[in-house]
Design an enzyme around this catalytic site. Sequence first.
Site, PDB file in Angstrom:
ATOM      1  CB  SER A 330      -0.901   0.047   0.993  1.00  0.00           C
ATOM      2  OG  SER A 330      -1.944  -1.081   1.070  1.00  0.00           O
ATOM      3  CG  ASP A 354     -13.412  -0.106   0.126  1.00  0.00           C
ATOM      4  OD1 ASP A 354     -13.680  -1.532   0.099  1.00  0.00           O
ATOM      5  OD2 ASP A 354     -12.165   0.119   0.793  1.00  0.00           O
TER       6      ASP A 354
END
Length: 663
Positions: A330, A354
């Site tokens: 990430s 999301d």
Amino acid sequence: MTELKNLEHELDRFRGRLVAAALFVLLCFGLLAARLVWLQVVRHEDLAQQAEDNRIAVVPIVPNRGLILDRNGVVLATNYSAYTLEITPARVSGEIESVIDDLAQVVDIQTRDRRRFKRLADEGKRFESVPIRTKLTDEEVARFTAQRFRFPGVEVRARLFRQYPMGEVGSHLIGYIGRINQAEKKAMEDWDDELQANYRGTEHIGKLGLEQRYERELHGATGFEELETSAGGRAVRRLGSHPATPGNTLVLSIDIRLQALVEQMFGDRRGALVAIDPRNGEVLAFVSKPTFDPNLFVDGIDVENWRELNESVDKPLLNRALRGTYPPGSTFKPFMAIAALTTGKRSAGTIVNDAGSYAFGNHVFRSHGDHGLGPVDMTRSIVKSSNVYYYSLANEMGVDLMHAQLEPFGFGRRTGIDLDGELTGVLPSTEWKRRAYKKPEQQRWYAGETISLGIGQGYNNFTMLQLATATSTLVSGGLRFEPRLVREIRDVVTNEQPVVPRKALDPLPLQASHVALINQAMHGVTREGTSTRIFMGAPYATGGKTGTAQAVSIGKGERYNAARMEERQRDHSLYIAFAPVEAPSIALAVVVENAGFGATAAAPIARRVFDYLLLGQWPNEQDMAATRQGQSVAPMGTPLRAAEVPIAGLAASAPPAEIKAAP
């Protein structure tokens, strides 16, 4: 009458022979005189020089190798003089093993000394001297000198030895020197005559790290002395000399106290950290763990230590900062975000839902387990680390656009740091895959392969040096430099201290508003995101991004469970960070191998790096122990003053260098 005629005839023959003999003698004397004229007149100067050369031996004087200092003047590599016992195989009468056995009765010779001697003798030539013992004591020198007559071809010599006072600290960046091997001698034959002459008498050369990269700066200029010798070749008196010029001194940008701090915080774990000043590209720390002791290589490393280092599963000889490649996880998301803003693929306010997973074709890419983050914009996608946001962004951008946008940050190419052996890593593209694979079905790029690239997985693999350099470029608004370890090269003759020029690359055309948005989002990671607990109470504003990268692939339908996996199969812990937010002077990237979530192992190390550089603080014993074990968050207890913490190997205590603005 006949007798008189015969007598006259005989006299004529005699006179003829006499004349011939006289002419022959005159001819011989003429030839001798001509030869004498040739030798004494025509070739006088040449033959006189040859005679002088036979009488005079020119012996090279090997220069003192240059010092290596950190930014505060702490000595990282120096020299000391010691005696060695050396054998020249061609001059030894009898079996060498027998001679060594006899020598062992005079000085202490261990089994490892014999093995090293055999290896070095096999690599060299019979007329070259080979050490059988190094660093003799004065008592051993006296004992051998008294019995020297028993050992033709064996002698004691005074040698300069390289020493690394800090031991294992910074070993990968400093490197080491070692005896010149046959392959290196052969390569030297291609050098120009002047350079070859400068290495006459030199037996050691830089093998790794800065010792190798700056070999010619550190070596110096070889001197010589003229000795009058006897018919037996022994020196009678010195006729003249030209002193050697010591090598130049390297002053590094590295703060060795910071280097030691980071290495201590890693403990027995594996990984790497690179810290860079974004304003000029100077490297402040360059850590690879585990380390090794470069002093082992100076005399020629013994078999046991070499086997331990070379065969260790931890690979202590691998420079992980330079040659270790890892999926960025990430930590890749801020770079994806700036690429989206630059290309217009997404605006900062674009909302993506999301829901915890992203479906593409027949495959479901998961995010945050079975639950999602709900609606997220770009800032929230970084603060809360939404995978779904970047799965969809990767699909929208495509692999080639991603490559075109992110390659200028330094991903997938060498940074140009002043060390040899840097790897390029992999920033994939369709062209890259065609070059990397041979079979047509492998060369084809599949759309599904693009999705995982958005969260720093898939084919993505970078070094911590690349990740730190990219972070430096991003947070500085596009400023790009080739990272540098050497700050100054001091000339020991003129005492000049020229600063090594920083190679500035063309800046990236990033919009200031875009950079500010990303920097603030990364600041949000430390205030309400995944590294909040680590930076709690920090008196400065910092930004960062945690990352968790897979070390091995997980089977389809399986869930990651660290407790059920072997330690070396668990995820890597990564963190990129910068500080202060308002005017970044430090940018770093750190990975702790197989340590799990980025906020657990990597981010606490970054916090303490900033505390050291910005506040002059050092973790107390309790906090250090917790950090080594991956069990720390914000610093606990009262920190120590960094300037007062003793570090083994430091010649003198020195305060942390203030990071000043680049001129």
